[in-house]
Structure formats: structure tokens, C-alpha cells
Design an enzyme around this catalytic site. Structure first.
Site, short mmCIF file in Angstrom:
data_model
loop_
_atom_site.label_atom_id
_atom_site.label_comp_id
_atom_site.label_asym_id
_atom_site.label_seq_id
_atom_site.Cartn_x
_atom_site.Cartn_y
_atom_site.Cartn_z
N ARG A 62 -2.01 10.04 -0.83
CA ARG A 62 -0.68 9.48 -0.55
C ARG A 62 0.42 10.19 -1.30
NH1 ARG A 62 -1.16 4.55 1.89
NH2 ARG A 62 -3.18 4.15 1.00
N LEU B 78 -0.37 -2.70 6.23
CA LEU B 78 -1.00 -1.52 5.67
C LEU B 78 -0.64 -0.31 6.51
CD1 LEU B 78 -4.51 -3.10 5.24
CD2 LEU B 78 -2.77 -2.86 3.51
N ASP B 79 -0.95 0.90 6.00
CA ASP B 79 -0.69 2.07 6.83
C ASP B 79 -2.01 2.68 7.28
OD1 ASP B 79 0.03 4.65 4.33
OD2 ASP B 79 -1.71 3.41 4.69
N SER B 80 -1.90 3.80 8.02
CA SER B 80 -3.11 4.30 8.69
C SER B 80 -4.17 4.73 7.69
CB SER B 80 -2.74 5.46 9.61
OG SER B 80 -1.91 6.37 8.93
N ASP B 82 -4.75 3.28 4.82
CA ASP B 82 -5.40 2.04 4.40
C ASP B 82 -6.39 1.57 5.45
OD1 ASP B 82 -2.31 0.94 3.02
OD2 ASP B 82 -4.07 1.75 1.99
#
Lengths: 130, 123
Positions: A62, B78-80, B82
Site C-alpha cells: 500500500r 475495504l479496498d481491493s 483488503d
């Protein structure tokens, strides 16, 4: 031998951001699937759990979400793959893994070295100007 | 030689005649083993419970919002990445290996439960 196994495919050359994103997820899955091996090699069972390691890998990925150029993403993936290979073929040592990946996350209590010091000292250690 | 016979006489066990097999139906059934593995599928409740546990213990998820039909990205925020991480956590919990194409489709709790329940190797 392990390195050649992982990088035997053509080096990534993503045409679009979508393809690069697919490759990022593939890399993440590969890294997660080698977590049991890593925990076994470096005896990390007392230090971290598998889900913590997964979160650590995710946070490392990230850190580069702001990148939009697919070629830069490919290069970052190549470096990530190289790092993963080094770790899996035991080219690193336990203190490398612990120091680079386990400690220092969000200033957790694991950094017990500077716990009792004052704010002045903490700022002083960080830089000359505060 | 006589000593040996005396010792053997002491430790020799008396012969017992076993009861006829037809009179003990219970032991008969215990010798009959079903070698099929069709009976050790997980029940749907067990799958749902374990899937919800995995999702609740995900650090970025608020456990009170988790229901059996939450959508990971829409409901839980959440994002991708996650999403992929949750799928990997489910792989670890149920000792599966989900191929990439299927893993990309698992977007919500519902789909995860259905997929794992229908997977023959879920353990």
C-alpha cells in the site's frame, strides 16, 4: 534454484494499469502463500502470527498506491519479487526479517527502546531542528 | 525343564470360547466401516461461523457490521487489496487453494460462504 523457479516467466511488461494491478494481486497471493514457509525457516512463531504478516505485506504494497505508471509498477513488483525470493531461500536472517518487517509498525509497543524518554529527547534524536 | 513347565503352567491363559456372532448385533455393526468421505462435509452453519470469525478478526473491519451478506468493499469500506487479503485468510482457515479467477469473483461474504460450502476439499 528457488529464484529461477519464481522468475522463469517473461519479465513483466504491463500494457495498462489494470494488467499491472492484476500482477500486484498475483504477487500478493504468492507472498501470502509462502508465509508458512517463512515462519518455519526463521522461527517466527513466537513473534508474529500469519495474519499479522499478511497485513504487513499488504501495508508494504500500500505504500506505493500513488504510482500510476505501469512500468514503474512493474519495476516495484520486480524488486518485491526479488526480496521475496531472498527471504524464501534463506538468504536473509531472522533479525533482518524482524527489524525490517515486524518492528516499527505504527509505533507499536514493540519499540521499547525509547519508551521512557521525554519528548525533547525523542525530537532530538529525530533531527536537529524542532 | 520341569521348572520351565511349571512357570508356563502359571502364565498360560485359560481358553475362552467367544460367543456366537449372531447373538451380538452391536459388534457386527462396529466391524462395518463406511470408507466414503461424503459424510465429513462441513455444515453450512459451521462454514458461516468460521467465515464470519475470519472476517471479524480482520484488523480493519468493525466486527459489529459483519453479517452473512456484507459486501467487502461497499459495506465494510475495504479496498481491493483488503479483498485479496480476506480471501487469503479464508484460504488459510479452510486449508484451500482458491485459483485466481475464482478469487477475483469473491467480493462479499455471501459469495465466500457459497464457494467454500461447495468446495469438496474444505477442511
Amino acid at each position: 534454484m528457488a529464484f529461477t523457479l519464481r522468475s522463469v516467466k517473461v519479465p513483466p511488461n504491463s500494457a495498462s494499469l489494470e494488467e499491472a494491478r492484476g500482477r500486484v494481486f498475483d504477487f500478493f497471493r504468492k507472498a501470502c502463500r509462502s508465509i508458512p514457509t517463512i515462519m518455519d525457516i526463521y522461527n517466527l512463531d513466537d513473534i508474529v502470527t500469519k495474519s499479522e504478516l499478511r497485513s504487513i505485506i499488504a501495508s508494504e504494497i500500500r505504500k506505493n498506491t500513488h504510482v500510476t505508471n505501469p512500468k514503474v509498477i512493474d519495476l516495484l513488483l520486480f524488486k518485491g519479487m526479488e526480496e521475496l525470493n531472498n527471504i524464501v531461500e534463506h538468504a536473509k536472517q531472522r533479525h533482518h526479517i524482524i527489524g525490517q518487517y515486524v518492528l516499527g509498525r505504527q509505533g507499536l509497543a514493540q519499540d521499547t527502546k525509547d519508551e521512557g524518554t521525554s519528548d525533547f529527547l525523542k525530537n532530538f534524536y529525530k533531527s536537529n531542528y524542532f | 525343564m520341569a521348572l520351565r513347565a511349571a512357570v508356563l503352567r502359571h502364565i498360560r491363559l485359560p481358553v475362552q470360547t467367544l460367543p456366537a456372532i449372531g447373538t451380538r448385533p452391536q459388534s457386527q455393526r462396529s466391524f462395518l466401516r463406511l470408507f466414503s468421505s461424503h459424510d465429513d462435509h462441513l455444515t453450512k452453519e459451521e462454514v458461516i461461523d468460521r467465515v464470519l470469525d475470519v472476517i471479524k478478526s480482520f484488523p480493519k473491519v468493525d466486527p459489529s457490521k459483519v453479517t452473512p451478506d456484507v459486501h467487502f468493499q461497499k459495506d465494510l469500506g475495504l479496498d481491493s487489496l483488503d479483498n485479496v487479503e480476506i480471501v487469503m485468510a479464508l484460504e488459510e482457515e479452510f486449508k484451500l487453494e482458491i485459483p485466481d479467477k475464482e478469487a477475483d469473483k469473491i467480493d462479499s461474504c455471501n459469495l465466500a460462504i457459497v464457494y467454500i460450502y461447495n468446495h469438496p476439499m474444505a477442511g
